[in-house]
Design a protein around this motif. Structure first.
Motif, PDB file in Angstrom:
ATOM      1  N   ALA A   1      -6.686   0.527  11.011  1.00  0.00           N
ATOM      2  CA  ALA A   1      -7.254   0.229   9.701  1.00  0.00           C
ATOM      3  C   ALA A   1      -8.727  -0.065   9.840  1.00  0.00           C
ATOM      4  O   ALA A   1      -9.177  -0.646  10.829  1.00  0.00           O
TER       5      ALA A   1
ATOM      6  N   GLU B   1      -2.459 -10.677  -4.059  1.00  0.00           N
ATOM      7  CA  GLU B   1      -3.456  -9.843  -4.721  1.00  0.00           C
ATOM      8  C   GLU B   1      -4.612 -10.670  -5.273  1.00  0.00           C
ATOM      9  O   GLU B   1      -5.715 -10.142  -5.467  1.00  0.00           O
TER      10      GLU B   1
ATOM     11  N   LYS C   1       3.154  -2.142   5.331  1.00  0.00           N
ATOM     12  CA  LYS C   1       2.176  -1.353   4.590  1.00  0.00           C
ATOM     13  C   LYS C   1       1.896  -1.983   3.226  1.00  0.00           C
ATOM     14  O   LYS C   1       0.746  -2.075   2.786  1.00  0.00           O
ATOM     15  N   ASN C   2       2.966  -2.423   2.564  1.00  0.00           N
ATOM     16  CA  ASN C   2       2.788  -3.028   1.235  1.00  0.00           C
ATOM     17  C   ASN C   2       2.002  -4.332   1.314  1.00  0.00           C
ATOM     18  O   ASN C   2       1.084  -4.567   0.515  1.00  0.00           O
TER      19      ASN C   2
ATOM     20  N   THR D   1      -0.114  -5.430   3.652  1.00  0.00           N
ATOM     21  CA  THR D   1      -1.525  -5.220   3.986  1.00  0.00           C
ATOM     22  C   THR D   1      -2.294  -4.647   2.804  1.00  0.00           C
ATOM     23  O   THR D   1      -3.461  -4.972   2.586  1.00  0.00           O
ATOM     24  N   GLN D   2      -1.642  -3.817   2.011  1.00  0.00           N
ATOM     25  CA  GLN D   2      -2.292  -3.252   0.824  1.00  0.00           C
ATOM     26  C   GLN D   2      -2.534  -4.335  -0.223  1.00  0.00           C
ATOM     27  O   GLN D   2      -3.640  -4.443  -0.769  1.00  0.00           O
ATOM     28  N   TYR D   3      -1.519  -5.159  -0.492  1.00  0.00           N
ATOM     29  CA  TYR D   3      -1.655  -6.189  -1.522  1.00  0.00           C
ATOM     30  C   TYR D   3      -2.702  -7.234  -1.141  1.00  0.00           C
ATOM     31  O   TYR D   3      -3.437  -7.730  -1.998  1.00  0.00           O
TER      32      TYR D   3
ATOM     33  N   LYS E   1      -5.153  -6.839   1.132  1.00  0.00           N
ATOM     34  CA  LYS E   1      -6.405  -6.227   1.634  1.00  0.00           C
ATOM     35  C   LYS E   1      -6.695  -6.712   3.057  1.00  0.00           C
ATOM     36  O   LYS E   1      -7.793  -7.162   3.371  1.00  0.00           O
TER      37      LYS E   1
ATOM     38  N   ARG F   1      -5.569  -6.153   7.509  1.00  0.00           N
ATOM     39  CA  ARG F   1      -5.148  -5.220   8.543  1.00  0.00           C
ATOM     40  C   ARG F   1      -4.426  -6.017   9.631  1.00  0.00           C
ATOM     41  O   ARG F   1      -4.603  -7.233   9.752  1.00  0.00           O
TER      42      ARG F   1
END
Length: 335
Positions: free
Chosen positions: A88, A225, A247-248, A250-252, A254, A256
């Motif tokens: 990432a 978030e 994955k979810n 780390t996305q929510y 922001k 790595r």
């Protein structure tokens, strides 16, 4: 002669079918975004890939070249997604002038019979912050013994006998912030590291489907978030790095994963020291872009079925005056 031919036919059929049987859950694990049940298969991708490759060897000995080679290529391709996960963006080196801090991550195990080993580890490493999971009623009185060294403590209530999450810190909570719990899944506190603040989250998810892990992720999503500023999420995710669950999150948030493949879970006892080689990588440390110069070390077992992780890190940049120092208070009010 007829019996011999029949036997050879059955052996050849088994040599082809066994790798195929391993390939079914292996392939299904790549579609975890479609349903949490499929994501559950992904947790065993590393083991299934190795088993599939080994089970394909008899096909090669029987000169079933096409079937054997196809099975090995598929298994090695799947294994490559585990051993070489995508990196990432955001990892950066810190100027040497930045102070370095240490965070210890550990699932204590609620019924750990070697509690003294945990305190010896804390004494040796002397971390600035400790993120704990499975802090059961059995652990609470013992942890009071180190409150003089870690006066800033925050415990989440137990939702089951295994206990909740907790944060212990030598450094004060940031002025104007209030630590919060999300159920007993996550303890969140903003900590002042010598003028630079960072949010520390200690997280413990349930097991994957058919258990409640996907529900846990949806419950914590609106909180993660909203978090802003330097962030470290440390915990027992009960999920592997390549899973849809990671994955979810780390996305929510922001964030790595601080460093790569790091097996950390296996039954305690005789096999505990083998965990870093053959165990599942279920414990992780996620960091945001201002957490820099990160180094993660897997430590020796201390009676838990999870290995301790030690994060060395620095905090880059200067706190923005517009950054919501009341962030954790705002989250608490939104519940």
């Amino acid at each position: 002669m007829m019996m011999t031919k029949n036997k050879q036919s059955w052996i050849k059929l088994a040599a082809v079918l066994i790798p195929v049987l391993f390939s079914i859950p292996l392939v299904l694990g790549f579609f975890g975004a479609a349903h949490p049940a499929l994501d559950s298969f992904s947790h065993f991708r590393m083991h299934l890939a190795v088993l599939m490759a080994l089970s394909a060897l008899p096909a090669l000995f029987l000169r079933l070249w096409r079937e054997g080679i196809m099975a090995i290529v598929l298994s090695m391709t799947a294994l490559a997604t585990v051993l070489t996960p995508p990196t990432a963006p955001g990892a950066e080196a810190a100027p040497t002038s930045l102070a370095q801090y240490k965070l210890l991550q550990l699932n204590l195990r609620y019924d750990n019979e070697q509690q003294a080993e945990v305190f010896r580890l804390i004494g040796r490493e002397s971390p600035d912050v400790i993120a704990l999971q499975e802090v059961s009623d059995n652990w609470r009185p013992r942890l009071k013994a180190i409150e003089a060294r870690y006066p800033y403590t925050f415990y989440c209530s137990n939702r089951s006998p295994i206990g909740g999450a907790a944060i212990l810190s030598r450094r004060p909570f940031a002025l104007g912030s209030t630590p919060i719990c999300i159920d007993s899944l996550v303890a969140i506190a903003r900590i002042d590291f010598g003028g630079r603040s960072a949010i520390i989250a200690s997280l413990h998810l349930d097991w994957p489907w058919p258990f409640a892990q996907d529900w846990n992720v949806e419950e914590i999503r609106p909180y993660f978030e909203k978090l802003e500023g330097p962030l470290i999420i440390s915990g027992d995710f009960n999920a592997v790095p390549w899973s849809q669950t990671l994955k979810n999150i780390t996305q929510y948030s922001k964030t790595r994963i601080a460093e790569g493949l790091r097996p950390s879970w296996l039954v305690n006892g005789t096999l505990a020291r083998a965990a870093k080689w053959i165990g599942l990588p279920l414990d992780h440390i996620l960091v945001s872009d201002r957490i820099v110069s990160t180094q993660v070390e897997t430590l020796e077992p201390v009676g838990s079925d999870h290995l301790p992780l030690l994060l060395r890190f620095s905090i880059a940049g200067v706190d923005d005056g517009n950054e919501p120092e009341q962030q954790t208070v705002m989250l608490e009010k939104s519940e």
